[in-house]
Design a protein around this motif. Structure first.
Motif, PDB file in Angstrom:
ATOM      1  N   SER A 281       1.065  -1.435   0.273  1.00 21.53           N
ATOM      2  CA  SER A 281       0.192   0.015   0.060  1.00 21.53           C
ATOM      3  C   SER A 281       0.865   1.267  -0.006  1.00 21.53           C
ATOM      4  CB  SER A 281      -0.554   0.192   1.328  1.00 21.53           C
ATOM      5  OG  SER A 281      -0.077   0.129   2.329  1.00 21.53           O
ATOM      6  N   LYS A 282       0.370   2.465  -0.166  1.00 24.85           N
ATOM      7  CA  LYS A 282       0.387   3.937  -0.039  1.00 24.85           C
ATOM      8  C   LYS A 282       1.537   3.955   1.086  1.00 24.85           C
ATOM      9  CE  LYS A 282      -3.182   6.433   1.605  1.00 24.85           C
ATOM     10  NZ  LYS A 282      -3.825   7.855   0.885  1.00 24.85           N
ATOM     11  N   GLU A 283       1.162   2.971   2.063  1.00 25.36           N
ATOM     12  CA  GLU A 283       1.683   3.151   3.466  1.00 25.36           C
ATOM     13  C   GLU A 283       3.441   2.433   3.316  1.00 25.36           C
ATOM     14  OE1 GLU A 283       0.886   5.373   5.889  1.00 25.36           O
ATOM     15  OE2 GLU A 283      -0.656   6.589   4.836  1.00 25.36           O
ATOM     16  N   TYR A 307       1.563   1.672  -6.103  1.00 22.07           N
ATOM     17  CA  TYR A 307       0.809   1.072  -5.059  1.00 22.07           C
ATOM     18  C   TYR A 307      -0.744   1.394  -6.046  1.00 22.07           C
ATOM     19  CZ  TYR A 307       1.565   5.401  -3.203  1.00 22.07           C
ATOM     20  OH  TYR A 307       2.040   7.172  -2.851  1.00 22.07           O
ATOM     21  N   GLU A 308      -0.209   2.823  -7.123  1.00 22.10           N
ATOM     22  CA  GLU A 308      -1.779   2.564  -7.617  1.00 22.10           C
ATOM     23  C   GLU A 308      -2.081   2.327  -8.887  1.00 22.10           C
ATOM     24  OE1 GLU A 308      -0.827   7.239  -8.782  1.00 22.10           O
ATOM     25  OE2 GLU A 308      -1.182   7.818  -6.756  1.00 22.10           O
ATOM     26  N   LEU A 312      -2.840  -2.557  -2.829  1.00 19.36           N
ATOM     27  CA  LEU A 312      -3.931  -3.587  -1.048  1.00 19.36           C
ATOM     28  C   LEU A 312      -4.684  -3.069  -1.573  1.00 19.36           C
ATOM     29  CD1 LEU A 312      -1.102  -4.461   1.527  1.00 19.36           C
ATOM     30  CD2 LEU A 312      -2.073  -5.657  -0.046  1.00 19.36           C
ATOM     31  N   ASP A 313      -4.965  -1.368  -1.569  1.00 16.70           N
ATOM     32  CA  ASP A 313      -6.249  -0.724  -2.008  1.00 16.70           C
ATOM     33  C   ASP A 313      -7.096  -1.241  -3.096  1.00 16.70           C
ATOM     34  OD1 ASP A 313      -5.720   0.021   0.329  1.00 16.70           O
ATOM     35  OD2 ASP A 313      -4.283   1.711  -0.771  1.00 16.70           O
ATOM     36  N   ASN A 314      -6.241  -1.385  -4.218  1.00 14.53           N
ATOM     37  CA  ASN A 314      -7.263  -1.156  -5.104  1.00 14.53           C
ATOM     38  C   ASN A 314      -7.283  -2.213  -6.230  1.00 14.53           C
ATOM     39  OD1 ASN A 314      -4.666  -1.847  -6.256  1.00 14.53           O
ATOM     40  ND2 ASN A 314      -4.757   0.566  -7.658  1.00 14.53           N
ATOM     41  N   LYS A 317     -10.446  -4.754  -6.845  1.00 13.10           N
ATOM     42  CA  LYS A 317     -11.205  -4.552  -7.430  1.00 13.10           C
ATOM     43  C   LYS A 317     -10.464  -4.737  -9.302  1.00 13.10           C
ATOM     44  CE  LYS A 317     -13.463   0.379  -9.613  1.00 13.10           C
ATOM     45  NZ  LYS A 317     -13.401   1.295  -9.227  1.00 13.10           N
ATOM     46  N   CYS A 328      -7.890 -11.034   0.327  1.00 13.48           N
ATOM     47  CA  CYS A 328      -6.270 -11.033   1.107  1.00 13.48           C
ATOM     48  C   CYS A 328      -5.913 -10.647   2.343  1.00 13.48           C
ATOM     49  CB  CYS A 328      -7.148  -8.326   1.072  1.00 13.48           C
ATOM     50  SG  CYS A 328      -4.867  -8.357   1.469  1.00 13.48           S
ATOM     51  N   LYS A 330      -2.711  -9.457   5.166  1.00 10.44           N
ATOM     52  CA  LYS A 330      -2.201  -9.011   5.068  1.00 10.44           C
ATOM     53  C   LYS A 330      -0.680 -10.170   5.815  1.00 10.44           C
ATOM     54  CE  LYS A 330      -3.912  -4.793   4.611  1.00 10.44           C
ATOM     55  NZ  LYS A 330      -3.635  -3.518   5.272  1.00 10.44           N
ATOM     56  N   ASP A 382       3.840  -3.210   5.102  1.00  5.52           N
ATOM     57  CA  ASP A 382       2.686  -3.230   4.768  1.00  5.52           C
ATOM     58  C   ASP A 382       2.248  -3.491   3.005  1.00  5.52           C
ATOM     59  OD1 ASP A 382      -0.658  -2.603   5.033  1.00  5.52           O
ATOM     60  OD2 ASP A 382      -0.783  -0.818   4.688  1.00  5.52           O
TER      61      ASP A 382
END
Length: 390
Positions: A281-283, A307-308, A312-314, A317, A328, A330, A382
């Motif tokens: 992720s971005k973190e 990450y974009e 992990l966030d997208n 989808k 998912c 982690k 992360d």
């Protein structure tokens, strides 16, 4: 006291011309440690170490621009040792290639001497073989970068199981499976878990870089269950419904056409088979970015936020149109470190403009990082994986 050499003494000891020494100074590849009040150059023993680097990298086919960036930290012992190990592997590979060249020349000469038909296609292969040395520079950079990243995570992570052991355990392999790993790189997932690979398992390691796969083959050795294939993940050269498992470990965000890659993965998986793909992720490691930005806001460690593309966030989808039962998992970890060298090595391995910016400010940057980490430095991790089924 440190011993210093004049330009003439330095050139004589190094068996190069004074003109070469002056040229490297002008190009800011090898600056003298000291300049006298009269402007004369004085070189140290550390400068000999850096000159060794320069001359060997030049022999291996690097441009002076590449060499200038790659020898930023060569005055530091640990960086020098790591670099020498990588150079050794490249020289060993060149030796193997030259042995093949000798064999091809001997067989062609023998055919000519006995008036036999010459297989000129072999000679064409010989030409391509020698030309392949031009790819050594890219291979060196990739291998060095991977080594720096793995070392930071391996030696300073809080979770002692380690990413590769953790991911391997979650794969839940069974005897007789046929597995494909995309973008396998140096094969660390497997070389660290060879004794855990079930019997009669076939593992095909793929990568777009032949040189990196050669490193994987060396590390894994003569294990009968492993095969190696060079191809782009957007065009997987296997039939439909071939694999029981496909793995993409931190590589999907590098794909130019991710949709095409995922369609290919879906195609080669057997019905009900699993696709494991990891990302972050971005973190993840954001403290590294914050560190270099606080030194110089012009430094960008990556021109693209990977990450974009797939994070992990997208990720769920993006995977949903192609796979079912997606979930998912982690990996819980962090890095705690109070040494500057591994962090600097990691920073220099990034794909941004940091080396160019730091070329003339390395010592200043080194002191800056040492000051920031001496009392302990926390780095967030992360990362995790998605798994879906066909």
């Amino acid at each position: 006291m440190n011993k210093f050499y004049t330009s003439g003494q330095f050139a004589e000891k190094a068996h190069v011309s004074i003109r070469t020494i002056r040229y490297y100074d002008q190009k800011e590849i090898l600056k003298p440690t000291v300049r006298t009040e009269g402007g004369d150059r004085r070189y140290s023993e550390q400068d000999f170490a850096k000159l060794q680097q320069i001359l060997l990298l030049k022999y291996l086919g690097f441009s002076l621009k590449d060499i200038r960036e790659m020898t930023i930290a060569s005055g530091d012992t640990q960086f020098l040792l790591n670099s020498l190990q990588m150079q050794k592997r490249l020289v060993e590979e060149r030796v193997e290639r030259m042995k093949n060249v000798i064999t091809a020349i001997d067989s062609t000469s023998e055919a000519l001497e006995h008036e036999k038909k010459v297989d000129w296609s072999k000679m064409m292969d010989l030409i391509h073989l020698t030309a392949m040395d031009q790819s050594l520079s890219l291979q060196y950079k990739n291998a060095t970068n991977i080594s720096a990243r793995i070392k930071l995570h391996r030696d300073y992570s809080v979770n002692k199981e380690g990413w590769f052991n953790w991911l391997f355990r979650h794969l839940n392999l069974k005897p007789g499976m046929k597995i494909l790993e995309l973008g396998a790189g140096s094969g660390t997932l497997w070389s660290q878990n060879l004794n855990k690979v079930p019997e009669n398992t076939t593992v095909i390691l793929s990568d777009i870089s032949k040189g990196i796969l050669l490193d994987a083959k060396k590390d894994i050795g003569s294990h009968p269950g492993f095969q190696y294939s060079v191809f782009d993940a957007q065009n997987i050269p296997f039939s439909d419904n071939t694999f029981d498992l496909v793995i993409a470990n931190h590589m999907l965000f590098y794909c130019e056409d991710l949709t095409k890659t995922l369609k290919e993965v879906q195609r080669v998986l057997k019905p009900g088979a699993a696709f494991f793909c990891s990302t972050y992720s971005k973190e993840h490691m954001h403290e590294i970015t914050d560190l270099v930005q606080s030194f110089d806001s012009n430094i960008v460690l990556s021109s693209v936020n990977l990450y974009e593309r797939f994070g992990l966030d997208n990720g769920e989808k993006i995977l949903t149109p192609f796979f079912d039962d997606i979930h998912c998992c982690k990996y819980h970890d962090a890095i705690e470190i109070s040494e500057a060298a591994p962090i600097i090595s990691y920073i220099l391995s990034c794909h941004g403009n940091q080396n160019e910016v730091l070329l003339n400010h390395y010592q200043e940057f080194k002191q800056f990082v040492e000051g920031k980490v001496k009392n302990g430095f926390h780095i967030t991790k992360d990362a995790g994986y998605f798994v879906g089924r066909k």
